[in-house]
Design an enzyme around this catalytic site. Sequence first.
Site, PDB file in Angstrom:
ATOM      1  N   HIS A 126       6.797  -1.956   3.333  1.00  0.00           N
ATOM      2  CA  HIS A 126       6.581  -3.363   3.672  1.00  0.00           C
ATOM      3  C   HIS A 126       5.762  -4.036   2.591  1.00  0.00           C
ATOM      4  CE1 HIS A 126       3.518  -0.843   5.609  1.00  0.00           C
ATOM      5  NE2 HIS A 126       2.660  -1.809   5.364  1.00  0.00           N
ATOM      6  N   HIS A 176       3.267  -7.032   2.031  1.00  0.00           N
ATOM      7  CA  HIS A 176       2.408  -8.033   2.677  1.00  0.00           C
ATOM      8  C   HIS A 176       2.450  -9.316   1.838  1.00  0.00           C
ATOM      9  CE1 HIS A 176      -0.151  -5.202   5.205  1.00  0.00           C
ATOM     10  NE2 HIS A 176       0.299  -4.341   4.324  1.00  0.00           N
ATOM     11  N   ASN A 179       0.846  -1.190   0.000  1.00  0.00           N
ATOM     12  CA  ASN A 179       0.000   0.000   0.000  1.00  0.00           C
ATOM     13  C   ASN A 179       0.882   1.239   0.000  1.00  0.00           C
ATOM     14  OD1 ASN A 179      -2.450  -1.487   0.216  1.00  0.00           O
ATOM     15  ND2 ASN A 179      -2.087  -1.770   2.404  1.00  0.00           N
ATOM     16  N   GLY A 238      -4.479   2.872   2.050  1.00  0.00           N
ATOM     17  CA  GLY A 238      -4.562   2.138   3.308  1.00  0.00           C
ATOM     18  C   GLY A 238      -3.242   1.964   4.022  1.00  0.00           C
TER      19      GLY A 238
END
Length: 113
Positions: free
Chosen positions: A99, A101, A86, A92
């Site tokens: 990072h 996910h 994101n 979000g």
Amino acid sequence: MDCIFCDIIKKKRPAKIIYEDELVIVFEDINPQAPVHVLVIPKKHIPTSIDIKEEDNALIGYLFQIANKVAIDNGISGRGFRLVMNCNREAGQTIFHLHLHVFGGRIMHWPPG
Ligand code: 5GP
Ligand code: ZN
């Protein structure tokens, strides 16, 4: 600078770390959205994907190699998994340390919300 993920890297904040080397660290998301939900992050503090510079190209490629390793180790590489990054608030992003996910272990829906 206040950064939750830098604190995890420095071991000032607990996390379920599943892999670490000199460039990256991988740990379980505190609020998992799938049976497998881990975060692959560079140890270098890069706030968002829009801040990635040319000098980071190898590091970002390596992030994906490690995400693949996580998927393989968790038995989800063949079934399917989702990688999400994101960027900024409307997408979000809540933690401003880059990072990736890694989600898997269930059927993913599309389009995302
Ligand atoms: P974002 O919304 O920025 O894309 O993702 C941030 C992720 O970090 C969220 O999925 C959230 O659950 C996770 N997270 C936030 N704080 C912590 C924490 O202190 N420890 C861990 N392990 N995950 C966290
Ligand atoms: Zn940071």
